[in-house]
Design an enzyme around this catalytic site. Structure first.
Site, PDB file in Angstrom:
ATOM      1  N   GLU A  28       0.818  -1.212   0.000  1.00  0.00           N
ATOM      2  CA  GLU A  28       0.000   0.000   0.000  1.00  0.00           C
ATOM      3  C   GLU A  28       0.854   1.265   0.000  1.00  0.00           C
ATOM      4  O   GLU A  28       0.504   2.252  -0.646  1.00  0.00           O
ATOM      5  CB  GLU A  28      -0.976  -0.007   1.173  1.00  0.00           C
ATOM      6  N   HIS A  31       1.948   2.236  -3.431  1.00  0.00           N
ATOM      7  CA  HIS A  31       0.934   2.918  -4.242  1.00  0.00           C
ATOM      8  C   HIS A  31       1.021   4.439  -4.132  1.00  0.00           C
ATOM      9  O   HIS A  31       0.447   5.144  -4.968  1.00  0.00           O
ATOM     10  CB  HIS A  31      -0.479   2.450  -3.872  1.00  0.00           C
ATOM     11  N   GLU A  50      -0.271  -2.161  -9.857  1.00  0.00           N
ATOM     12  CA  GLU A  50      -0.277  -3.358  -9.016  1.00  0.00           C
ATOM     13  C   GLU A  50       0.991  -4.193  -9.177  1.00  0.00           C
ATOM     14  O   GLU A  50       1.486  -4.762  -8.213  1.00  0.00           O
ATOM     15  CB  GLU A  50      -1.523  -4.197  -9.290  1.00  0.00           C
TER      16      GLU A  50
END
Length: 180
Positions: A28, A31, A50
């Site tokens: 995370e 990202h 991803e």
């Protein structure tokens, strides 16, 4: 992706759970750069966020907890799953040709091809050019496309400019052979 139980770690939390939590947090955090700062033009390019997040999830966890040898499990964890999915009759290319409805996005895009195969493609580039050059190229990629949306060819363009790799020959939007 975040659930409360991922923050509840104590001295009784088993190692497998700690590893799972570390991977999720690293994924995370990745990202922030791959997905937020540099976003994707459309859902068909989801592998660009991803795949990078999955790749860095392994690299970050291995850096923070070298005793876990997380990087050493990358091929077993990522490539095996990607190969199995790629051999399936319902496989698809990294850049999907057509994506329309939200249902199609959720059912076709967020799978082991986007996550695992995408991470494997990045790992191959890492193995070819090394960490220092990869870091340099990715820094240039992020700088060139910050606060904008990218397509796969944008990544290839940066690699072509700053390495001796001609990635324009890689056609990830056209599978060479559909599984039967």
């Amino acid at each position: 992706a975040f659930r409360l139980e991922y923050f509840l770690v104590d001295k009784w939390t088993d190692l497998a759970r700690k590893k799972e939590i570390a991977r999720l947090v690293a994924h995370e955090i990745s990202h922030n750069w791959f997905g937020d700062l540099v976003s994707i033009f459309w859902w068909k390019y989801v592998w660009l966020k991803e795949g990078f997040a999955r790749f860095f999830e392994y690299l970050i966890v291995d850096e923070l907890f070298p005793e876990w040898n997380h990087w050493g499990h990358f091929i077993e964890d990522m490539a095996r799953v990607a190969f199995v999915k790629d051999a399936d009759k319902d496989t698809h290319s990294l850049d999907l040709k057509t994506i329309g409805s939200p249902r199609e996005i959720m059912s076709k895009v967020f799978d082991s091809i986007s996550y695992n195969k995408g991470a494997c493609i990045i790992r191959m580039m890492f193995e070819i050019i090394g960490w220092e050059r990869l870091w340099d190229v990715l820094s240039k990629y992020i700088h060139a496309y910050k606060w904008s949306c990218v397509k796969t060819e944008d990544l290839w363009k940066i690699f072509g400019q700053f390495t001796d790799l001609d990635l324009s020959l890689i056609h990830i939007s056209e599978p060479t052979r559909q599984a039967e």
